[in-house]
Scaffold this motif. Sequence first.
Motif, PDB file in Angstrom:
ATOM      1  N   HIS A 125     -14.845   2.073  57.652  1.00  0.00           N
ATOM      2  CA  HIS A 125     -14.233   2.414  56.369  1.00  0.00           C
ATOM      3  C   HIS A 125     -14.998   3.572  55.757  1.00  0.00           C
ATOM      4  N   ILE A 126     -14.319   4.692  55.568  1.00  0.00           N
ATOM      5  CA  ILE A 126     -14.911   5.872  54.946  1.00  0.00           C
ATOM      6  C   ILE A 126     -14.343   5.988  53.539  1.00  0.00           C
ATOM      7  N   ASP A 127     -15.219   5.939  52.556  1.00  0.00           N
ATOM      8  CA  ASP A 127     -14.792   6.020  51.163  1.00  0.00           C
ATOM      9  C   ASP A 127     -15.306   7.333  50.561  1.00  0.00           C
ATOM     10  N   ASP A 128     -14.406   8.259  50.322  1.00  0.00           N
ATOM     11  CA  ASP A 128     -14.791   9.538  49.726  1.00  0.00           C
ATOM     12  C   ASP A 128     -15.237   9.294  48.286  1.00  0.00           C
ATOM     13  N   ASN A 129     -16.516   9.552  48.048  1.00  0.00           N
ATOM     14  CA  ASN A 129     -17.082   9.327  46.722  1.00  0.00           C
ATOM     15  C   ASN A 129     -16.956  10.587  45.868  1.00  0.00           C
ATOM     16  N   TYR A 130     -15.971  11.387  46.212  1.00  0.00           N
ATOM     17  CA  TYR A 130     -15.619  12.655  45.573  1.00  0.00           C
ATOM     18  C   TYR A 130     -16.535  13.780  46.044  1.00  0.00           C
ATOM     19  N   GLY A 131     -16.012  14.596  46.947  1.00  0.00           N
ATOM     20  CA  GLY A 131     -16.754  15.727  47.475  1.00  0.00           C
ATOM     21  C   GLY A 131     -16.950  15.690  48.980  1.00  0.00           C
ATOM     22  N   MET A 132     -16.573  14.601  49.608  1.00  0.00           N
ATOM     23  CA  MET A 132     -16.748  14.450  51.053  1.00  0.00           C
ATOM     24  C   MET A 132     -15.560  14.974  51.858  1.00  0.00           C
ATOM     25  N   ASP A 133     -14.400  15.060  51.242  1.00  0.00           N
ATOM     26  CA  ASP A 133     -13.152  15.278  51.974  1.00  0.00           C
ATOM     27  C   ASP A 133     -13.177  16.511  52.875  1.00  0.00           C
ATOM     28  N   GLN A 134     -13.646  17.622  52.369  1.00  0.00           N
ATOM     29  CA  GLN A 134     -13.609  18.863  53.152  1.00  0.00           C
ATOM     30  C   GLN A 134     -14.500  18.793  54.387  1.00  0.00           C
ATOM     31  N   TYR A 135     -15.448  17.891  54.403  1.00  0.00           N
ATOM     32  CA  TYR A 135     -16.368  17.765  55.530  1.00  0.00           C
ATOM     33  C   TYR A 135     -15.942  16.671  56.512  1.00  0.00           C
ATOM     34  N   ILE A 136     -15.501  15.537  55.975  1.00  0.00           N
ATOM     35  CA  ILE A 136     -15.281  14.383  56.831  1.00  0.00           C
ATOM     36  C   ILE A 136     -14.054  14.525  57.717  1.00  0.00           C
ATOM     37  N   ARG A 137     -13.052  15.238  57.279  1.00  0.00           N
ATOM     38  CA  ARG A 137     -11.832  15.350  58.084  1.00  0.00           C
ATOM     39  C   ARG A 137     -12.102  16.002  59.434  1.00  0.00           C
ATOM     40  N   LYS A 138     -12.918  17.045  59.443  1.00  0.00           N
ATOM     41  CA  LYS A 138     -13.200  17.715  60.727  1.00  0.00           C
ATOM     42  C   LYS A 138     -14.072  16.843  61.618  1.00  0.00           C
ATOM     43  N   GLU A 139     -14.906  15.981  61.017  1.00  0.00           N
ATOM     44  CA  GLU A 139     -15.736  15.088  61.815  1.00  0.00           C
ATOM     45  C   GLU A 139     -14.902  13.954  62.415  1.00  0.00           C
ATOM     46  N   ILE A 140     -13.926  13.468  61.669  1.00  0.00           N
ATOM     47  CA  ILE A 140     -13.008  12.461  62.214  1.00  0.00           C
ATOM     48  C   ILE A 140     -12.255  13.044  63.400  1.00  0.00           C
ATOM     49  N   LYS A 141     -11.889  14.316  63.279  1.00  0.00           N
ATOM     50  CA  LYS A 141     -11.148  14.985  64.354  1.00  0.00           C
ATOM     51  C   LYS A 141     -11.992  15.089  65.623  1.00  0.00           C
ATOM     52  N   LYS A 142     -13.301  15.174  65.477  1.00  0.00           N
ATOM     53  CA  LYS A 142     -14.176  15.170  66.653  1.00  0.00           C
ATOM     54  C   LYS A 142     -14.084  13.834  67.399  1.00  0.00           C
ATOM     55  N   ILE A 143     -13.985  12.756  66.644  1.00  0.00           N
ATOM     56  CA  ILE A 143     -13.946  11.425  67.254  1.00  0.00           C
ATOM     57  C   ILE A 143     -12.629  11.196  67.978  1.00  0.00           C
ATOM     58  N   PHE A 144     -11.540  11.581  67.313  1.00  0.00           N
ATOM     59  CA  PHE A 144     -10.201  11.394  67.882  1.00  0.00           C
ATOM     60  C   PHE A 144      -9.456  12.727  67.866  1.00  0.00           C
ATOM     61  N   PRO A 145      -9.788  13.635  68.787  1.00  0.00           N
ATOM     62  CA  PRO A 145      -9.194  14.975  68.764  1.00  0.00           C
ATOM     63  C   PRO A 145      -7.687  15.006  68.987  1.00  0.00           C
ATOM     64  N   SER A 146      -7.148  13.983  69.621  1.00  0.00           N
ATOM     65  CA  SER A 146      -5.710  13.968  69.914  1.00  0.00           C
ATOM     66  C   SER A 146      -4.914  13.092  68.949  1.00  0.00           C
ATOM     67  N   THR A 147      -5.593  12.582  67.939  1.00  0.00           N
ATOM     68  CA  THR A 147      -4.944  11.670  66.992  1.00  0.00           C
ATOM     69  C   THR A 147      -5.146  12.168  65.572  1.00  0.00           C
ATOM     70  N   ASP A 148      -4.076  12.212  64.808  1.00  0.00           N
ATOM     71  CA  ASP A 148      -4.153  12.674  63.427  1.00  0.00           C
ATOM     72  C   ASP A 148      -4.288  11.500  62.468  1.00  0.00           C
ATOM     73  N   LEU A 149      -4.991  11.739  61.377  1.00  0.00           N
ATOM     74  CA  LEU A 149      -4.971  10.777  60.284  1.00  0.00           C
ATOM     75  C   LEU A 149      -3.548  10.645  59.772  1.00  0.00           C
ATOM     76  N   VAL A 150      -3.115   9.429  59.523  1.00  0.00           N
ATOM     77  CA  VAL A 150      -1.787   9.200  58.951  1.00  0.00           C
ATOM     78  C   VAL A 150      -1.936   8.401  57.668  1.00  0.00           C
ATOM     79  N   GLU A 151      -1.086   8.668  56.703  1.00  0.00           N
ATOM     80  CA  GLU A 151      -1.140   7.890  55.469  1.00  0.00           C
ATOM     81  C   GLU A 151      -0.601   6.488  55.732  1.00  0.00           C
TER      82      GLU A 151
END
Length: 212
Positions: free
Chosen positions: A102-128
């Motif tokens: 569970h990743i909880d953006d405490n305001y200010g993490m968003d621009q960094y964490i999305r690219k790191e998630i993409k490293k873990i699952f490069p072929s899978t997109d975050l979905v709402e």
Amino acid sequence: MKKIFYIVLLVSISSFSQEIALLKYSGGGDWYANPTSLPNLIKYCNANINTKIKSKPGTVEPSSPDLLSYPFVHMTGHGNVVFSDSDVINLRNYLSAGGFLHIDDNYGMDQYIRKEIKKIFPSTDLVEIPSNHAIFQKPYLFSNGLPKIHEHDGKRPQAFGIFVENKLVLLYTYECDLGDGWEDPEVHNDPIEVREKALKMGANIINYIFTY
């Protein structure tokens, strides 16, 4: 290899007393933010949804073999996040084998964490995650999905996820500040109903990982 990791996780989940952990990541972000949030969530869950989680959460690094001992790992902060190659491999193995992050953006993490998630699952997109997903249904109903705990810039709260074999394994809560609502009352001076809403949503997350 996947089956071996899965067995390790099953032993942890089925034990009499579970332990959850906070992720200590690199990059400069304050991974240690909200120090009272997880202990308070644990106390709430043990009192209200019959979990038996150790009162003091662990701390684990993304590349540590100990990661596989925790059925639930929480990550928070405001700043930069960097996952090394070894972090990425270990996190991918952990999540693919039945772990939950569970990743909880405490305001200010968003621009960094999305690219790191993409490293873990490069072929899978975050979905709402839709509001009718099980994580919003029980034990507490959130008919509109993720609740808003703190206001920053007028954006609606959103829950994003990564699914493996149709099971949610990574939950990213954005524009919500869920962990802030778990903190001691005097930290943010939130009204009782706001803290209760945050804790109930946290309980739903914990319930999901132990029942699905």
